[in-house]
Write an enzyme that holds these catalytic residues in place. Structure first.
Site, mmCIF file in Angstrom:
data_model
loop_
_atom_site.group_PDB
_atom_site.id
_atom_site.type_symbol
_atom_site.label_atom_id
_atom_site.label_comp_id
_atom_site.label_asym_id
_atom_site.label_seq_id
_atom_site.Cartn_x
_atom_site.Cartn_y
_atom_site.Cartn_z
ATOM 1 N NE ARG A 261 -6.920 4.096 -2.523
ATOM 2 C CZ ARG A 261 -7.788 3.707 -1.778
ATOM 3 N NH1 ARG A 261 -8.684 3.852 -1.070
ATOM 4 N NH2 ARG A 261 -7.862 2.270 -2.306
ATOM 5 C CB ILE A 262 -0.918 1.964 0.333
ATOM 6 C CG1 ILE A 262 -0.954 2.259 2.088
ATOM 7 C CG2 ILE A 262 0.386 0.892 0.810
ATOM 8 C CD1 ILE A 262 -1.511 1.328 2.626
ATOM 9 C CG LEU A 263 0.812 5.812 -3.981
ATOM 10 C CD1 LEU A 263 2.011 6.579 -3.860
ATOM 11 C CD2 LEU A 263 -0.055 5.894 -5.608
ATOM 12 C CG ASN B 89 3.700 10.915 2.610
ATOM 13 O OD1 ASN B 89 3.001 11.651 2.202
ATOM 14 N ND2 ASN B 89 3.899 10.179 3.214
ATOM 15 C CG HIS C 170 3.783 10.984 8.809
ATOM 16 N ND1 HIS C 170 2.634 9.818 8.525
ATOM 17 C CD2 HIS C 170 3.844 10.504 9.460
ATOM 18 C CE1 HIS C 170 2.358 9.083 9.358
ATOM 19 N NE2 HIS C 170 2.941 10.004 10.235
ATOM 20 C CB VAL D 136 2.922 3.031 4.331
ATOM 21 C CG1 VAL D 136 2.380 4.216 4.518
ATOM 22 C CG2 VAL D 136 2.367 2.083 3.111
ATOM 23 C CB ALA E 24 5.891 22.847 10.126
HETATM 24 N N1 3YE Z 1 2.089 4.534 -0.130
HETATM 25 C C1 3YE Z 1 3.742 3.263 0.391
HETATM 26 N N2 3YE Z 1 4.599 3.815 1.148
HETATM 27 C C2 3YE Z 1 4.348 5.067 1.549
HETATM 28 N N3 3YE Z 1 1.672 6.005 0.530
HETATM 29 C C3 3YE Z 1 1.692 7.292 0.926
HETATM 30 C C4 3YE Z 1 2.598 7.332 1.143
HETATM 31 C C5 3YE Z 1 4.054 6.210 0.973
HETATM 32 C C6 3YE Z 1 2.246 5.245 0.749
HETATM 33 O O1 3YE Z 1 5.551 5.115 1.939
HETATM 34 N N4 3YE Z 1 3.992 2.224 -0.583
HETATM 35 C C7 3YE Z 1 -3.882 4.801 4.887
HETATM 36 C C8 3YE Z 1 -2.870 5.312 3.839
HETATM 37 C C9 3YE Z 1 -1.715 5.740 4.578
HETATM 38 C C10 3YE Z 1 -4.560 3.952 4.065
HETATM 39 O O2 3YE Z 1 -5.155 3.057 4.520
HETATM 40 N N5 3YE Z 1 -5.289 3.757 3.124
HETATM 41 C C11 3YE Z 1 -6.469 3.698 2.706
HETATM 42 C C12 3YE Z 1 -7.200 3.815 2.047
HETATM 43 C C13 3YE Z 1 -8.095 4.619 2.975
HETATM 44 C C14 3YE Z 1 -9.017 6.213 2.656
HETATM 45 O O3 3YE Z 1 -8.874 6.331 1.149
HETATM 46 O O4 3YE Z 1 -9.206 7.283 2.958
HETATM 47 C C15 3YE Z 1 -5.704 2.357 1.673
HETATM 48 O O5 3YE Z 1 -5.868 1.060 0.787
HETATM 49 O O6 3YE Z 1 -4.873 3.397 0.261
HETATM 50 C C16 3YE Z 1 0.262 8.397 1.158
HETATM 51 C C17 3YE Z 1 0.254 8.402 3.416
HETATM 52 C C18 3YE Z 1 -0.499 7.031 2.996
HETATM 53 C C19 3YE Z 1 -1.125 7.149 4.520
#
Ligand code: 3YE
Length: 190
Positions: free
Chosen positions: A77-79, A93, A95, A130, A159
């Site tokens: 999830r994007i925070l 995080n 990656h 992100v 890794a």
């Molecule tokens: N949030 C912020 N900055 C970062 N979350 C993560 C890393 C990171 C973060 O560096 N602000 C893909 C997310 C990418 C995506 O679009 N997710 C969707 C949901 C998809 C699902 O539920 O399967 C969304 O709407 O959030 C952690 C890694 C994020 C990966």
């Protein structure tokens, strides 16, 4: 000892952890955490009307457990900016690429499509943008001509199991921190 929380969406990773939080119920990482005697919580994003409500619920769980360091381990999830700012310098995080190459989802597939001969993983501080936060640890792995997305992902995951604990140790010990300017700081030897 630094109190660590791990946020997952799937299988998760191993470490020394006071709570594992998943946004998806029933995933493998929750079972593994339970078997290891670690407390677990599910905060299902589908039950919240907004990202702000979802994030503040996670924040409440982190506070409940007195967490000092938060690790996103396959958490998808994007925070929100509010959450990221509150946990600035305490939020990591991992990656599955050598950032800044191949940001976003399917990093392994992106690497195969680009034809790179080396990929790997990156542990970074989470910034609002992100996959753009300051890099703490990277580990490279070879990309073989016979690789599939699965075989490359398996090699990168191995890794990750070294890189994530290494990065946690660097941050928990105060050796590495996040500077005011958003860049890494290393504790000087004096
Ligand atoms: N949030 C912020 N900055 C970062 N979350 C993560 C890393 C990171 C973060 O560096 N602000 C893909 C997310 C990418 C995506 O679009 N997710 C969707 C949901 C998809 C699902 O539920 O399967 C969304 O709407 O959030 C952690 C890694 C994020 C990966």
């Amino acid at each position: 000892r630094t109190r660590v929380a791990v946020l997952i969406s799937g299988t998760g990773v191993s470490a020394e952890i006071v709570v594992v939080i998943s946004n998806r119920p029933g995933v493998q990482g929750l079972k593994r955490a339970s078997l290891a005697g670690i407390q677990t919580r599910v905060v299902d994003h589908k039950l919240y009307g907004s990202r702000a409500e979802f994030d503040s619920t996670i924040d409440r769980v982190l506070e409940e457990f007195g967490v000092e360091l938060v690790c996103l381990a396959g958490f998808m999830r994007i925070l929100t900016g509010t959450f990221v700012k509150k946990w600035n310098g305490k939020l990591l995080n991992i990656h599955p690429s050598l950032l800044p190459s191949f940001k976003g989802v399917n990093a392994q597939k992106q690497a195969l499509q680009a034809g790179v001969r080396v990929s790997g993983c990156t542990v970074h501080f989470v910034a609002e943008e992100v996959d753009a936060g300051a890099i703490i640890v990277q580990e490279a792995v070879p990309v073989l001509s016979s690789d599939t997305e699965e075989s490359l992902s398996d090699r990168i995951r191995e890794a990750e199991h070294r890189a994530f604990p290494a990065a946690m140790e660097l941050v928990a010990s105060g050796t590495v921190g996040l500077g005011e300017d958003g860049r890494i700081t290393w504790k000087s030897q004096s």
